[in-house]
Every structure is written in C-alpha cells, then in structure tokens.
Design a protein around this motif. Structure first.
Motif, mmCIF file in Angstrom:
data_model
loop_
_atom_site.group_PDB
_atom_site.id
_atom_site.type_symbol
_atom_site.label_atom_id
_atom_site.label_comp_id
_atom_site.label_asym_id
_atom_site.label_seq_id
_atom_site.Cartn_x
_atom_site.Cartn_y
_atom_site.Cartn_z
ATOM 1 N N LEU A 239 8.425 14.861 -23.359
ATOM 2 C CA LEU A 239 7.143 15.173 -23.990
ATOM 3 C C LEU A 239 7.097 14.594 -25.415
ATOM 4 O O LEU A 239 8.011 14.809 -26.206
ATOM 5 C CB LEU A 239 6.944 16.694 -24.038
ATOM 6 N N VAL A 240 6.024 13.866 -25.708
ATOM 7 C CA VAL A 240 5.872 13.282 -27.042
ATOM 8 C C VAL A 240 4.856 14.085 -27.856
ATOM 9 O O VAL A 240 5.066 14.390 -29.023
ATOM 10 C CB VAL A 240 5.418 11.806 -26.944
ATOM 11 N N GLY A 241 3.747 14.416 -27.248
ATOM 12 C CA GLY A 241 2.714 15.180 -27.963
ATOM 13 C C GLY A 241 1.455 15.278 -27.144
ATOM 14 O O GLY A 241 1.474 15.053 -25.930
ATOM 15 N N SER A 242 0.365 15.591 -27.816
ATOM 16 C CA SER A 242 -0.905 15.691 -27.095
ATOM 17 C C SER A 242 -1.997 14.950 -27.875
ATOM 18 O O SER A 242 -1.903 14.787 -29.096
ATOM 19 C CB SER A 242 -1.290 17.156 -26.923
ATOM 20 N N MET A 243 -3.013 14.532 -27.124
ATOM 21 C CA MET A 243 -4.074 13.710 -27.734
ATOM 22 C C MET A 243 -4.878 14.505 -28.754
ATOM 23 O O MET A 243 -5.234 15.657 -28.522
ATOM 24 C CB MET A 243 -5.005 13.208 -26.640
ATOM 25 N N LYS A 244 -5.133 13.854 -29.915
ATOM 26 C CA LYS A 244 -5.870 14.530 -30.980
ATOM 27 C C LYS A 244 -7.216 13.853 -31.217
ATOM 28 O O LYS A 244 -8.236 14.500 -31.331
ATOM 29 C CB LYS A 244 -5.014 14.466 -32.258
#
Lengths: 279, 172
Positions: A239-244
């Motif tokens: 997991l890298v992150g989530s779209m902002k």
C-alpha cells in the motif's frame, strides 16, 4: 615547515584521489565511514530518544501496566492465528505442489530503528536506519511500516542504511490503482514552503504525485494506490496511499494524481526492510 | 594533542550535524557544524593543519550524505584556504570574526555545492526554495560558527594546546 608542506601535498593529493575514485570503490569508502560513525550515532540516539522514553514511561506507569495486559491478550490471539496460518501454509504448499505451481516468492521483514533524519547534507529527504548488510539488508529494497510503503534503501553499510523517502523528488515507484488496475509512476514532490510549513524539513513535504495515468480511467477520491511490482524494486501489492487530487499533466495527455501517503512519516521510529528469505 | 582535539571535535560535530534536522523554513538547510570546524582551523592554525581538518570534515560530510565523495572535501579545502588568507588581519577570538566568516563561508559553500550537484543532475530546487536555502545556510553559519569556535578553543585550552590568556594564532 617541511612537515607542513608534506601535509599540504598529502591532503591535496587525497582530495584529487577522492574526486576520481571509481563508483564501487567510492561506495565502499563511504560505507566504511558510515560504519565508523554509526556507533556514535547510536549512542546519541540512545541518550536523546531512549532517555526521554524512559522518563515518559515512569510518568505513565499505570497506563503502561494496563497496556501490558492488553498486549499479552493480543500476543495470545496472534499466536493462535499463527498456528492456524501455518496449517494453511502447509496446505497451500501441498496444493501448489499437486498443481505444479511455481514456488511463491518468499519475503521477509527486517525490523529497523530510525536513528537520524535528513543525512549530513540536507539536500535529500532521507532517514538512517540502525541495521545494514550484516542483517541481510541490500540496496534498492522496499522499506515499509505496518501501514504502507515508506521508501527504498539507497546506501547500505555494514551496520547502517540510508532510506530515500517517498517524498523525495528522486524517488520513483511503479504503482497501480487497486480498483481500476490503471498503472502510473509515483514521484516525490519535495518539500513545501507554502501554507504553514513545519520547522523540520521532513514534516513539510508536498504530496507525492502519480504521473502517466491514462485519461480514460474513472478514478475517484480515496482510490487506493499500491505498488505494481514492475521494475523489480518493490514487491507488488504494498500500500502506497490513496488518491487526493486529480489533474491533467502539462500536455493534457495523462492524469497526474496527488496521493495522500498511507504512512505519516512525521513520527517514524521503526520500519521494516523487505528482503528475500534466506534458505 | 592538536589532532586529538580535532578528532574529538570532528566526531561531535558530525553526530550533531546528522542528528539536527534540516529546517523547512530555511529551505532544508542543516546547521553547518563541520564547516565551522574547518573555519576554526583556518583562522587559528597553519595551512597544513587547516587542510587536514578541512579534508576530514569534508570527507565526513560527503560520506554521511548522498553527495559524491570529494565534493565537500574539495570545497572545504578551498574555502579554508581562502579564509586563512585573512588570518593575519582578524582577531579569531572576537565574536564577530566567526560570525562573519561562518555566514559568508556557509553561503558560498551552499551555492557552490548546489551548482555542482545540479550540474551532475543530482538535485533540482525551485527558485523560492533555493533562495530560502541560501539565506538559511548563511544564517545558520552565522549562529553555528561562534559556538563551535568557542567550544573548540575551550577544549584546546583544556588540553594545553593554547594558554588561557594567549592568542591562538600561529603565524607562518
């Protein structure tokens, strides 16, 4: 005077030699110097961080006793799950053997403590870990926490290693949006001076951006971004992150997606380096 | 004894420089402890000792960052040599001397190393951040150099490298 001249000549020759060292030799010299300083760094880290932790432990003794009981409970539950999972693993291996599947890749995590942040120069966004090649850490290995990806190892000495964080503009990660499967390249965006920047450089980072995402993809806020495994440095699925925020690039050919990293790197104390399991 | 003090102060300053964070409001500049050591020796010792200190300080800075080996060592030697040209005209014990030379040397070093790294394609900063970095480097140099000068001089006096009421300048 003669001694002085000798010393001057020696230093000048040493500078010229240093500037012209071949890369592998230069890396080895750097590693040796890092190892020499690693001990002093650990002592400083012990003095500053561990002492403050010890004082805070005394201050919140009652809370910690309760926490200990909770942790015992958790350990018991986890041990039970491990037994179950081991049974599943054996079953899985047996089924794979029967179906003649390729052996699944075996990855192992090495727990490391963050001993310093930012290096000596301050030009790159890095952290230094207290473990190195002696613990099986190699260059270009993914560094993760329980939550998600943090960066990659760039310089590994015997007893310390340097990690380039996702925020640094030199850090690039091949990634994929889990929901749509669309691919892109994540790149750090350095630090910000706009808004209300924090005092420490590593706390004032801009959000990393995923470039080269195809325009025909339907992306929505909060879409999860994971590593795609392309390029071979990062194992797939981290997991890298989530779209902002979604925008178009300068030539309006691709989407540029701002990412909210999964791991908040402000309080990094412990991280894991992903390495291949030794046989 | 001079080299012993140099070794101790270099180790202390190296650890401090690594551990102190880079400051975002100052463009990510780090406190230039190692450069300050180099300046101390260039204003108080003969050229050979100064170059040895500059080389060691630069070597440590390069080794403990991503800067290619030799860049800081070369620039520290060059700056140390340039500053030592003023040794006979300034009073190194004065608070003003390290403040002035610390600020100027740190600024020149940061500009030079940035140009060198940028030419190699290793870093690329926006104009705003770069400006803040240069200002920050100069400012931190002005604060750090007097402290390092004071502590190193005290250490030199403690071990007997310098008499308590004696000027330290060794003229060639």
């Amino acid at each position: 005077m003669r001694n002085n001249r000798g010393l001057i000549s020696f230093v000048l020759v040493a500078v010229v030699v240093l500037l012209n060292l071949p890369l592998p030799v230069s890396m080895r010299v750097k590693s040796s110097a890092r190892d020499s300083v690693a001990g002093y760094q650990n002592v400083w880290h012990l003095l500053v961080n561990d002492l403050s932790r010890t004082f805070s432990a005394f201050a919140g003794a009652k809370k910690h006793i309760n926490q200990k009981d909770e942790l015992f409970q958790q350990v018991a539950n986890l041990e039970f799950r491990i037994v179950q999972l081991e049974r599943f693993e054996e079953q899985n291996a047996e089924l794979r053997k029967q179906l003649d599947f390729r052996k699944a890749s075996k990855l192992e995590l090495v727990l490391c403590e963050v001993v310093s942040r930012g290096g000596a120069g301050g030009w790159w966004q890095t952290i230094t870990l207290n473990k190195g090649s002696e613990d099986g850490i190699e260059q270009n290995r993914a560094v993760v926490t329980r939550v998600g990806l943090v960066g990659t190892t760039i310089n590994v000495a015997k007893n310390s290693s340097e990690v380039l964080l996702l925020y640094d503009s030199n850090c690039q990660v091949a990634c994929r949006f889990s929901r749509t499967g669309s691919l892109g390249i994540l790149r750090g965006a350095g630090m910000t001076l706009r808004g209300n920047p924090e005092m420490e450089m590593l706390l004032s980072a801009n959000s990393p951006v995923v470039n080269y995402v195809r325009r025909d993809q339907q992306l929505i806020d909060g879409d999860e971004v994971v590593t795609s495994g392309l390029g071979g440095v990062y194992p797939p699925g981290l997991l890298v992150g989530s779209m902002k925020k979604l925008s178009l690039d300068a030539k309006e050919l691709y989407y540029c997606v701002e990412i909210d990293p999964a791991e908040d790197m402000r309080e990094l104390q412990y991280v894991f380096v992903v390495k291949e399991k030794s046989k | 004894m001079t080299y012993l003090v140099m070794g101790v102060i270099l180790i202390v300053c190296t650890v401090l420089q690594i551990q102190m964070p880079g400051y975002a409001v100052l463009g990510g500049a780090k406190i230039p402890f190692l450069l300050s050591v180099c300046l101390y020796y260039s204003l108080t010792r003969e050229t050979g000792v100064m170059l040895a200190a500059a080389f060691c300080a630069g070597f440590l800075q390069d080794s403990l960052s991503e800067i290619p080996l030799g860049y800081s060592a070369f620039l520290f030697c060059l700056l140390g040599w340039a500053v030592s040209r003023f040794r006979n005209f300034v009073v190194s014990e004065s608070f003003v001397t390290p403040t002035f030379f610390g600020g100027v040397a740190s600024l020149i070093f940061t500009i030079s190393i940035y140009m060198w790294l940028a030419a190699d394609g290793l870093v690329s900063f926006g104009a705003g951040r770069l400006f803040m970095r240069f200002v920050g480097a100069g400012f931190l140099g002005m604060i750090c150099a007097p402290v390092v000068f004071f502590l190193t001089r005290k250490l030199d006096q403690l071990v007997g490298n310098v008499e308590f009421n004696e000027e330290i300048d060794v003229f060639e």
